[in-house]
Design an enzyme around this catalytic site. Structure first.
Site, PDB file in Angstrom:
ATOM      1  N   HIS A   1       0.809  -1.227   0.000  1.00 53.97           N
ATOM      2  CA  HIS A   1       0.000   0.000   0.000  1.00 53.97           C
ATOM      3  C   HIS A   1       0.836   1.267   0.000  1.00 53.97           C
ATOM      4  O   HIS A   1       0.731   2.079   0.917  1.00 53.97           O
ATOM      5  CB  HIS A   1      -0.918   0.058   1.235  1.00 53.97           C
TER       6      HIS A   1
HETATM    7  C1  LIG Z   1      -0.670  -8.232  -4.049  1.00 53.37           C
HETATM    8  C2  LIG Z   1      -1.501  -7.065  -3.592  1.00 53.37           C
HETATM    9  C3  LIG Z   1      -2.547  -7.278  -2.707  1.00 53.37           C
HETATM   10  C4  LIG Z   1      -3.323  -6.186  -2.269  1.00 53.37           C
HETATM   11  N1  LIG Z   1      -4.410  -6.433  -1.474  1.00 53.37           N
HETATM   12  C5  LIG Z   1      -5.205  -5.398  -1.113  1.00 53.37           C
HETATM   13  C6  LIG Z   1      -6.407  -5.633  -0.394  1.00 53.37           C
HETATM   14  O1  LIG Z   1      -6.783  -6.790  -0.107  1.00 53.37           O
HETATM   15  N2  LIG Z   1      -7.145  -4.557  -0.062  1.00 53.37           N
HETATM   16  C7  LIG Z   1      -6.778  -3.274  -0.367  1.00 53.37           C
HETATM   17  O2  LIG Z   1      -7.487  -2.334   0.018  1.00 53.37           O
HETATM   18  N3  LIG Z   1      -5.681  -3.026  -1.084  1.00 53.37           N
HETATM   19  C8  LIG Z   1      -4.893  -4.055  -1.470  1.00 53.37           C
HETATM   20  N4  LIG Z   1      -3.787  -3.810  -2.243  1.00 53.37           N
HETATM   21  C9  LIG Z   1      -3.456  -2.401  -2.558  1.00 53.37           C
HETATM   22  C10 LIG Z   1      -4.301  -1.859  -3.703  1.00 53.37           C
HETATM   23  O3  LIG Z   1      -4.306  -2.760  -4.768  1.00 53.37           O
HETATM   24  C11 LIG Z   1      -3.721  -0.514  -4.134  1.00 53.37           C
HETATM   25  O4  LIG Z   1      -3.729   0.366  -3.015  1.00 53.37           O
HETATM   26  C12 LIG Z   1      -4.492   0.174  -5.247  1.00 53.37           C
HETATM   27  O5  LIG Z   1      -4.825  -0.687  -6.303  1.00 53.37           O
HETATM   28  C13 LIG Z   1      -3.626   1.318  -5.797  1.00 53.37           C
HETATM   29  O6  LIG Z   1      -4.375   2.047  -6.727  1.00 53.37           O
HETATM   30  P1  LIG Z   1      -3.678   3.123  -7.670  1.00 53.37           P
HETATM   31  O7  LIG Z   1      -4.701   3.627  -8.590  1.00 53.37           O
HETATM   32  O8  LIG Z   1      -2.924   4.071  -6.821  1.00 53.37           O
HETATM   33  O9  LIG Z   1      -2.540   2.318  -8.462  1.00 53.37           O
HETATM   34  P2  LIG Z   1      -2.639   0.964  -9.343  1.00 53.37           P
HETATM   35  O10 LIG Z   1      -3.915   0.222  -9.050  1.00 53.37           O
HETATM   36  O11 LIG Z   1      -1.370   0.242  -9.095  1.00 53.37           O
HETATM   37  O12 LIG Z   1      -2.712   1.492 -10.835  1.00 53.37           O
HETATM   38  C14 LIG Z   1      -1.671   2.214 -11.459  1.00 53.37           C
HETATM   39  C15 LIG Z   1      -1.631   1.771 -12.923  1.00 53.37           C
HETATM   40  O13 LIG Z   1      -0.904   2.750 -13.666  1.00 53.37           O
HETATM   41  C16 LIG Z   1      -0.094   2.097 -14.620  1.00 53.37           C
HETATM   42  N5  LIG Z   1       1.018   2.998 -14.967  1.00 53.37           N
HETATM   43  C17 LIG Z   1       2.069   3.371 -14.210  1.00 53.37           C
HETATM   44  N6  LIG Z   1       2.840   4.247 -14.871  1.00 53.37           N
HETATM   45  C18 LIG Z   1       2.271   4.435 -16.082  1.00 53.37           C
HETATM   46  C19 LIG Z   1       2.625   5.244 -17.214  1.00 53.37           C
HETATM   47  N7  LIG Z   1       3.679   6.049 -17.197  1.00 53.37           N
HETATM   48  N8  LIG Z   1       1.845   5.153 -18.332  1.00 53.37           N
HETATM   49  C20 LIG Z   1       0.736   4.365 -18.353  1.00 53.37           C
HETATM   50  N9  LIG Z   1       0.360   3.592 -17.295  1.00 53.37           N
HETATM   51  C21 LIG Z   1       1.121   3.634 -16.172  1.00 53.37           C
HETATM   52  C22 LIG Z   1       0.366   0.846 -13.892  1.00 53.37           C
HETATM   53  O14 LIG Z   1       0.816  -0.132 -14.808  1.00 53.37           O
HETATM   54  C23 LIG Z   1      -0.889   0.455 -13.129  1.00 53.37           C
HETATM   55  O15 LIG Z   1      -1.691  -0.438 -13.858  1.00 53.37           O
HETATM   56  C24 LIG Z   1      -3.012  -4.874  -2.702  1.00 53.37           C
HETATM   57  C25 LIG Z   1      -1.958  -4.664  -3.610  1.00 53.37           C
HETATM   58  C26 LIG Z   1      -1.215  -5.749  -4.061  1.00 53.37           C
HETATM   59  C27 LIG Z   1      -0.107  -5.501  -5.032  1.00 53.37           C
END
Ligand SMILES: Cc1cc2nc3c(=O)[nH]c(=O)nc-3n(C[C@H](O)[C@H](O)[C@H](O)COP(=O)(O)OP(=O)(O)OC[C@H]3O[C@@H](n4cnc5c(N)ncnc54)[C@H](O)[C@@H]3O)c2cc1C
Ligand code: SF4
Length: 527
Positions: free
Chosen positions: A444
């Protein structure tokens, strides 16, 4: 409409939209759907591949990590001072890290809202203000309480031990519909039962007209005269090992750009595009986590039941949340101590194991730098109080399992022997233990483009709008102002929904303004 795979396009992409969203994870997907359903023309650009849900079950866990995880699920963090070796897991796929979650859903705890309002002056992030956004994302994501019958025997062991020590345990809430407890959540749900954004928000965004491109890595935010003009980047092809082929380039014009590339990559993209805010890349929190494995006399088959079913917030004031979990047997074997026959003996008892974790509400000691290659360079210093909380969490977890009758427990301490008594637990895990010996993972990352009242203290305002550039927003984990002490996906989604609603209202006001000035001009001409 379905996902357009960037690597299949036979020419470079040159497109325009009203809003372009960078990243299709928890934050980006929510923004795309909310705006597309309001009639706004949206393009989503995702660096990772499109892996349809029907494929998840065919992949081995190691294969899933390579195809859907960033750096095969092990992004390293350079620890400074008395800090453990930490690896961060994140998704790099259409749906982002949301595809890899255990499904656990939490709202922001009241104490954290209180801190945001009282200490950081963010009155618009009060519990009451965020409630409509939480309700909306919970509805879309089908958040429900894990029923008692979904608890595995392994989880029940922890509940028994906790009851003996009078530690209250609560059922998790998860975003699932029809979960059969097969335990594959972290590698993508093969049954379509986990309501991650690739099965909820993104299909709705596409039905409403959003164009979602995979394999499109955004390299630069394009600006002109203090306003945003679009983004440009590379269309990616096949990946073999660490080598990534490039198929071509793209340019998408838009007067509103929403960066949702995740906490580690949004600051990197902004830094590379010339942004210089003081807070950019700083204030990284990680929720460093430890877990304890316990072996019981009887067979538990901990993989039968929901991967995560119970937790305890009893130690919230000490910055610790206790989270139930399980790990696929193959991965679990790699965490067992011993060598040769001793090791094989332990591995043959994998069906007898139970696991529970401790997540630490940390203090923001990290920073993301732009780095030389594709991935950012991340450093983190564990606060002394957070290290004490990690030690305390190991003691609590160990005591609970021993109270439940565990034969031995395996500590998250490199080189530590199996432990069979509370006195051994306290002898081996002391406050003087080097943090470098702690085995620590995080899922996270938060805070590197944090929301604040002004540009001296943050990167965006409380509605995700950049302090530096007109038309630019950030809507992912990086905007969360502090660590929250509980799993982060729902908070990120709620924040993103709120940001999307603000953008929608601004664009509507802009359109209404254009219409009324056109009417005024027409009236003036014929007056
Ligand atoms: C194994 C695992 C288990 C988890 N379990 C839980 C859980 O049970 N409950 C919970 O609340 N949270 C959980 N989390 C955390 C949760 O998934 C994240 O907090 C959340 O998804 C983050 O959201 P985000 O939009 O910040 O980033 P992300 O969901 O990571 O999305 C960012 C996206 O942007 C893309 N990206 C990055 N740079 C670029 C670029 N320059 N150009 C184009 N695309 C790009 C990436 O490839 C990615 O797909 C878990 C995470 C993991 C890895
Ligand atoms: S345990 Fe449930 S949510 Fe997780 S992968 Fe299996 S069916 Fe999907």
């Amino acid at each position: 409409m379905s996902v357009i795979e960037g690597h299949t396009l036979d020419r470079d992409l040159d497109a325009s939209a009203e809003v372009v969203v960078v990243g299709s994870g928890a934050g980006g997907a929510v923004v795309a759907k909310e705006l597309a359903e309001a009639g706004i023309d949206v393009v989503v650009l995702e660096e990772g591949p499109h892996v349809p849900g029907s494929v998840y079950g065919r992949l081995r866990p190691t294969e899933s990590l390579r195809r859907m995880g960033r750096e095969a699920g092990t992004t390293p963090v350079l620890g400074i001072g008395d800090t453990p070796l930490i690896t961060v897991m994140a998704g790099r796929v259409v749906g982002g890290s949301s595809v890899m979650t255990g499904g656990v859903c939490f709202r922001v705890p009241s104490s954290v809202h209180h801190r945001w309002v009282k200490e950081r002056g963010l009155t618009m992030l009060s519990e009451r203000d965020l409630l409509p956004a939480f309700e909306a994302v919970e509805r879309e994501s089908h958040v429900q309480t894990v029923p008692e019958e979904m608890r595995s025997l392994a989880a029940k062991k922890f509940v028994e031990g906790a009851a003996r020590l009078e530690i209250p345990i609560k059922p998790f809430r998860r975003n699932t519909d029809g979960c059969c407890g097969c335990g594959r959540c972290n590698f993508g749900c093969p049954h379509g039962a986990k309501m991650s954004v690739d099965v909820t928000y993104l299909p709705k965004a596409m039905s409403a007209g959003a164009r979602v491109y995979s394999d499109c890595l955004v390299d630069e935010i394009v600006t002109l005269g203090g306003s945003v003009r679009g983004v440009r980047g590379r269309r990616l092809g096949e990946r073999s090992g660490k080598r990534q082929t490039v198929r071509g380039s793209f340019f998408v014009r838009a007067k509103t750009v929403v960066i949702a590339a995740g906490t580690m990559h949004s600051p990197q993209l902004l830094l590379r595009s010339g942004f210089r805010s003081e807070a950019l890349g700083r204030h990284l929190t990680l929720h460093p986590s430890v877990r304890i494995v316990a072996r019981f006399e009887e067979e538990l088959k901990g993989w039968r039941g929901a991967l995560q079913s119970v937790y305890s917030d009893h130690y919230e004031k000490e910055g610790i949340t206790l989270n139930g979990l399980f790990v696929p047997p193959g991965a679990l074997a790699a965490t067992m101590p011993g060598v040769g026959r001793d090791f094989l003996e332990r591995v043959s008892k994998i069906g007898h194991l139970a696991i529970f974790g401790g997540l630490i509400h940390d203090e923001g000691g990290g920073r993301v730098f732009s780095g030389i290659g594709r991935e950012p360079f991340i450093v983190y210093r564990l606060h002394r109080a957070n290290k004490a909380a990690m030690i305390r969490a190991i003691h609590i977890l160990g005591e609970v399992y021993l109270a439940a009758g565990a034969r031995e427990i395996y500590l998250p301490v490199f080189g530590a022997p199996p432990v069979r008594s509370v006195s051994d637990l306290y002898r081996l895990v002391t406050p003087q233990l080097s943090a470098r010996k702690l085995e620590c993972v995080t899922f996270h990352p938060l805070g590197t483009c944090r929301m604040a009242l002004d540009a001296r203290d943050g990167v965006v305002d409380p509605w995700g709008k950049s302090f530096e550039l007109e038309g630019l927003y950030v809507a992912d984990g990086s905007v969360v102002p502090t660590s929250i002490g509980v799993n982060s996906q729902l908070t990120i989604m709620a924040m993103a929904a709120r940001i999307a609603w603000r953008i929608r209202d601004r664009l509507r006001d802009g359109r209404a303004g254009l219409v009324s000035s056109a009417v005024r001009r027409t009236r003036e001409r014929f007056a």
